[in-house]
Design an enzyme around this catalytic site. Sequence first.
Site, PDB file in Angstrom:
ATOM      1  N   TYR A   1      16.319  29.536  10.393  1.00  0.00           N
ATOM      2  CA  TYR A   1      14.723  29.883  11.165  1.00  0.00           C
ATOM      3  C   TYR A   1      14.727  29.450  12.569  1.00  0.00           C
ATOM      4  O   TYR A   1      14.980  28.652  13.122  1.00  0.00           O
ATOM      5  CB  TYR A   1      13.912  29.481  10.644  1.00  0.00           C
TER       6      TYR A   1
ATOM      7  N   LYS B   1       0.695  -1.153   0.668  1.00  0.00           N
ATOM      8  CA  LYS B   1      -0.231  -0.052  -0.359  1.00  0.00           C
ATOM      9  C   LYS B   1       0.928   1.097   0.405  1.00  0.00           C
ATOM     10  O   LYS B   1       1.951   1.168   0.474  1.00  0.00           O
ATOM     11  CB  LYS B   1      -0.695   0.281   1.299  1.00  0.00           C
TER      12      LYS B   1
ATOM     13  N   ARG C   1     -11.093  -1.846  14.864  1.00  0.00           N
ATOM     14  CA  ARG C   1     -10.498  -0.337  13.473  1.00  0.00           C
ATOM     15  C   ARG C   1     -11.728  -1.247  12.766  1.00  0.00           C
ATOM     16  O   ARG C   1     -12.515  -0.745  12.814  1.00  0.00           O
ATOM     17  CB  ARG C   1      -9.438  -0.430  13.189  1.00  0.00           C
TER      18      ARG C   1
HETATM   19  C1  LIG Z   1       0.349  -2.700   6.210  1.00  0.00           C
HETATM   20  C2  LIG Z   1      -0.772  -4.091   6.787  1.00  0.00           C
HETATM   21  C3  LIG Z   1       0.251  -5.025   6.793  1.00  0.00           C
HETATM   22  C4  LIG Z   1       1.535  -4.612   7.202  1.00  0.00           C
HETATM   23  O1  LIG Z   1       2.101  -4.524   8.157  1.00  0.00           O
HETATM   24  P1  LIG Z   1       3.712  -4.725   8.764  1.00  0.00           P
HETATM   25  O2  LIG Z   1       3.248  -3.090   9.645  1.00  0.00           O
HETATM   26  O3  LIG Z   1       3.746  -2.883   7.649  1.00  0.00           O
HETATM   27  O4  LIG Z   1       4.542  -5.274   8.231  1.00  0.00           O
HETATM   28  C5  LIG Z   1      -0.653  -6.073   7.202  1.00  0.00           C
HETATM   29  N1  LIG Z   1      -2.050  -6.244   7.166  1.00  0.00           N
HETATM   30  C6  LIG Z   1      -2.888  -5.235   7.593  1.00  0.00           C
HETATM   31  C7  LIG Z   1      -3.998  -5.750   7.100  1.00  0.00           C
HETATM   32  C8  LIG Z   1      -2.146  -3.994   7.186  1.00  0.00           C
HETATM   33  O5  LIG Z   1      -3.232  -2.781   6.534  1.00  0.00           O
END
Ligand SMILES: *Cc1c(COP(=O)(O)O)cnc(C)c1O
Length: 366
Positions: free
Chosen positions: A256, A35, A132
Amino acid sequence: MNRPILASIDVNAFSHNLSRVRDLAPESKIWSVIKAKGYGHTLDAVLQGLESTDGFAILDITDAQWLRDHAWGGRILLLEGLFHQNEVDLAVKLRCDLVIHNEKQLEWLEAYQNRSGHEINIFLKLNSGMNRLGFRSEPYRLAFHRLHAAGYHMHHMTHFANADQVERSPSVGEQMDCFDRAIAGLSAPISLANSAAILWHRQTLGDWVRPGIMLYGVSPTGAYADIVRSDLQAVMTLRSEVIDIQELKKGEHVGYGGRFEAPEDMRVGIVACGYADGYPRQAADGTPVWVDAAGADGTAVICPIAGQVSMDMLTIDLRGAPSAKVGTVVELWGKEVPVDDVAQMSGTIGYELICALAPRVPVTIK
Ligand SMILES: *Cc1c(COP(=O)(O)O)cnc(C)c1O
């Protein structure tokens, strides 16, 4: 070339990290989680480096289209399923596996007439305590039966909230107990483990693991020390150059807000990298920057950030780098400076920095 900043993506490091996942989970198939355009590494690089994965897990159906257009023939999982009912046809046409995490998505699939001639894989998501996405136990069991009855090929799935921590609630053990109770008697392949679970909770591996961050050589906990013995390699290296040097007098300030005050007469290097490139503005004085061939004997040294990071530049303390000059190469993160270390000095985690690499930074894949 314009500004000297460049992100390079090491496809060999990708395949090395994938083989580490295979070592750790030899019985499991692998969803490589890509992703956010491969956590900021680009889909092109992911496809080159991770081509021996069993499947890619993504969010956007447009990324599924991209993968199919680029001849990816393996599995694809839509991690949040569909966002609109009118996407079902396209998802099936692209042969996507679907996560189902709510009643609406369930209804869309019940209403769908599958004329594609192939089976559709569903990863039904249980809310086992993260709160979630997903169904709670009782609705989960009902959803499983309904989708099974509608002819879908079912899998069980949940996600851990604290696989990177031992003492937080819900623990991996608590979530596993919830999962085991919810799926009792419902036979189907299972998928539970993210990177932290793959590294530290062997009992969670199951039929499909879902590594993300470890494929990029970054720590799931935010601390590089936690993966230093896991034989993972940084995939993204962000480099730039010193574009100017200032000679400061004792007591003068830099940048800054004048956050850094010279404790003695000293040199400061100006580096072509700022927060508009994705470098965190929150980086504290002392955040490490690797400076090539800048030591007295011509070896590389680590120099600390000195002064507030600005939009296009940052400033480093060159007291340990007498050979640094305009044109000297620096690494902001990558093989020499773990992105986890930069993140820690900036109050965040490596995940956020790699995902936030700015579009204006050119990327090269090697
Ligand atoms: C992003 C995600 C992962 C991967 O998690 P990492 O901590 O990057 O290994 C696995 N399962 C789901 C459902 C996710 O959203």
